[in-house]
Motif scaffolding. Structure first.
Motif, mmCIF file in Angstrom:
data_model
loop_
_atom_site.group_PDB
_atom_site.id
_atom_site.type_symbol
_atom_site.label_atom_id
_atom_site.label_comp_id
_atom_site.label_asym_id
_atom_site.label_seq_id
_atom_site.Cartn_x
_atom_site.Cartn_y
_atom_site.Cartn_z
ATOM 1 N N ILE A 1 0.862 -1.182 0.000
ATOM 2 C CA ILE A 1 0.000 0.000 0.000
ATOM 3 C C ILE A 1 0.896 1.229 0.000
ATOM 4 N N SER A 2 0.819 1.995 -1.070
ATOM 5 C CA SER A 2 1.569 3.247 -1.170
ATOM 6 C C SER A 2 0.578 4.392 -0.966
ATOM 7 N N THR A 3 0.137 5.022 -2.038
ATOM 8 C CA THR A 3 -0.865 6.085 -1.903
ATOM 9 C C THR A 3 -2.278 5.524 -1.802
ATOM 10 N N GLY A 4 -2.426 4.237 -2.109
ATOM 11 C CA GLY A 4 -3.737 3.589 -2.036
ATOM 12 C C GLY A 4 -4.561 3.704 -3.307
ATOM 13 N N GLN A 5 -4.098 4.492 -4.253
ATOM 14 C CA GLN A 5 -4.897 4.759 -5.448
ATOM 15 C C GLN A 5 -5.159 3.511 -6.283
ATOM 16 N N SER A 6 -4.101 2.761 -6.613
ATOM 17 C CA SER A 6 -4.281 1.576 -7.457
ATOM 18 C C SER A 6 -5.039 0.479 -6.718
ATOM 19 N N SER A 7 -4.809 0.349 -5.417
ATOM 20 C CA SER A 7 -5.505 -0.666 -4.623
ATOM 21 C C SER A 7 -7.003 -0.402 -4.600
ATOM 22 N N LEU A 8 -7.377 0.853 -4.396
ATOM 23 C CA LEU A 8 -8.795 1.204 -4.329
ATOM 24 C C LEU A 8 -9.448 1.180 -5.710
ATOM 25 N N LYS A 9 -8.653 1.380 -6.753
ATOM 26 C CA LYS A 9 -9.173 1.245 -8.111
ATOM 27 C C LYS A 9 -9.611 -0.201 -8.360
ATOM 28 N N ALA A 10 -8.816 -1.145 -7.857
ATOM 29 C CA ALA A 10 -9.165 -2.561 -7.989
ATOM 30 C C ALA A 10 -10.437 -2.875 -7.195
ATOM 31 N N ALA A 11 -10.525 -2.325 -5.990
ATOM 32 C CA ALA A 11 -11.713 -2.544 -5.160
ATOM 33 C C ALA A 11 -12.958 -1.982 -5.837
ATOM 34 N N GLU A 12 -12.807 -0.822 -6.474
ATOM 35 C CA GLU A 12 -13.941 -0.200 -7.168
ATOM 36 C C GLU A 12 -14.393 -1.049 -8.349
ATOM 37 N N ALA A 13 -13.453 -1.687 -9.051
ATOM 38 C CA ALA A 13 -13.808 -2.565 -10.173
ATOM 39 C C ALA A 13 -14.647 -3.741 -9.682
ATOM 40 N N ILE A 14 -14.299 -4.264 -8.509
ATOM 41 C CA ILE A 14 -15.058 -5.377 -7.920
ATOM 42 C C ILE A 14 -16.459 -4.909 -7.546
ATOM 43 N N ARG A 15 -16.555 -3.729 -6.978
ATOM 44 C CA ARG A 15 -17.863 -3.177 -6.622
ATOM 45 C C ARG A 15 -18.708 -2.919 -7.860
ATOM 46 N N MET A 16 -18.078 -2.423 -8.911
ATOM 47 C CA MET A 16 -18.805 -2.151 -10.151
ATOM 48 C C MET A 16 -19.351 -3.425 -10.780
ATOM 49 N N ALA A 17 -18.704 -4.538 -10.468
ATOM 50 C CA ALA A 17 -19.168 -5.832 -10.974
ATOM 51 C C ALA A 17 -20.317 -6.385 -10.131
ATOM 52 N N GLY A 18 -20.699 -5.648 -9.078
ATOM 53 C CA GLY A 18 -21.838 -6.051 -8.269
ATOM 54 C C GLY A 18 -21.498 -6.843 -7.029
ATOM 55 N N ALA A 19 -20.198 -7.026 -6.769
ATOM 56 C CA ALA A 19 -19.781 -7.775 -5.580
ATOM 57 C C ALA A 19 -19.488 -6.795 -4.437
ATOM 58 N N GLU A 20 -19.305 -7.340 -3.248
ATOM 59 C CA GLU A 20 -19.059 -6.533 -2.056
ATOM 60 C C GLU A 20 -17.626 -6.743 -1.563
ATOM 61 N N VAL A 21 -16.885 -5.658 -1.411
ATOM 62 C CA VAL A 21 -15.536 -5.734 -0.854
ATOM 63 C C VAL A 21 -15.653 -5.594 0.663
ATOM 64 N N ILE A 22 -15.386 -6.678 1.380
ATOM 65 C CA ILE A 22 -15.533 -6.636 2.843
ATOM 66 C C ILE A 22 -14.237 -6.265 3.547
ATOM 67 N N GLY A 23 -13.137 -6.167 2.783
ATOM 68 C CA GLY A 23 -11.878 -5.752 3.388
ATOM 69 C C GLY A 23 -10.716 -5.978 2.452
ATOM 70 N N MET A 24 -9.572 -5.378 2.821
ATOM 71 C CA MET A 24 -8.340 -5.556 2.067
ATOM 72 C C MET A 24 -7.217 -5.878 3.046
ATOM 73 N N VAL A 25 -6.377 -6.830 2.668
ATOM 74 C CA VAL A 25 -5.248 -7.239 3.497
ATOM 75 C C VAL A 25 -3.985 -7.127 2.652
ATOM 76 N N ALA A 26 -2.968 -6.457 3.184
ATOM 77 C CA ALA A 26 -1.738 -6.223 2.432
ATOM 78 C C ALA A 26 -0.523 -6.692 3.221
#
Length: 217
Positions: A126-151
């Motif tokens: 995790i650096s600025t968090g931008q790319s990580s949250l972009k991935a999470a947003e793609a999952i949300r856009m697909a209709g799934a729920e992101v319940i957390g991130m572990v790094a």
């Protein structure tokens, strides 16, 4: 007994997954000058370290989240480690590309993700968090729920903490910058004179000025 964050920091330093060069800083792709360079993909070449990370990622997921339906890795650094976690937990696996594939189905998400599924995202850094949250947003856009991130590791930049808070995503990491500096000093990877330099960089990385640098692609 050493805490997890210190144990992992020591392992990352020993296999050169993290390099500290206060006197010969690097240049990140973002243009930031930095006395630290992290490539956690190197851990995959060391079975003991690789297994340690996989085991701890699984443990932190099981202890802090409800059981997910799917494990997701973020390209490219967390693809392999995410697959190892999914295999260990007996769960389906997907990974999220940084950009859609430029041919075929032009997928951004590889694997079978269904709307409504609960997903834990695995990141290597995790650096600025931008790319990580972009991935999470793609999952949300697909209709799934992101319940957390572990790094595996985080620099602990305030901008990243703010972005995760705004996104409403709980982030847990195995190790962090503070633990790294403590271990690096204790084990001789850096000297006392380097600590203030490394701390100053973390406080304002975008404005930090090095003496000289080595550009990393």
């Amino acid at each position: 007994m050493k805490q997890l964050e210190h144990l992992l920091a020591e392992k990352l330093l020993k296999v050169s997954a993290i390099k500290l060069q206060p006197e010969q800083p690097f240049t990140w792709a973002s243009g930031w000058n930095s006395p630290i360079y992290t490539d956690n993909r190197r851990t995959l070449s060391y079975p003991e370290v690789r297994t340690f990370i996989k085991t701890e990622l699984c443990r932190i997921i099981m202890e802090n989240f409800e059981t997910p339906d799917v494990i997701a890795g973020v390209a490219t650094g967390a693809i392999a480690q995410g697959a190892l976690v999914a295999d260990s937990m007996g769960l389906p696996y997907i990974y999220v590309r940084s950009t859609p594939k430029d041919h075929g189905l032009e997928n951004l998400i590889e694997g079978n993700l269904k709307p409504g599924q609960k997903v834990i995202v695995i990141e290597d850094l995790i650096s600025t968090g931008q790319s990580s949250l972009k991935a999470a947003e793609a999952i949300r856009m697909a209709g799934a729920e992101v319940i957390g991130m572990v790094a595996m590791f985080s620099y602990g930049f305030p901008i990243a903490e703010q972005r995760f808070k705004e996104a409403g995503i709980k982030l847990l990491t195995l190790s962090n910058y503070e633990a790294l500096l403590e271990v690096a000093l204790e084990t001789g990877f850096i000297g006392k004179k380097d600590v203030s330099t490394l701390q100053q960089w973390r406080e304002a990385p975008q404005n930090w000025a090095p003496h000289r640098d080595t550009t990393i692609e």
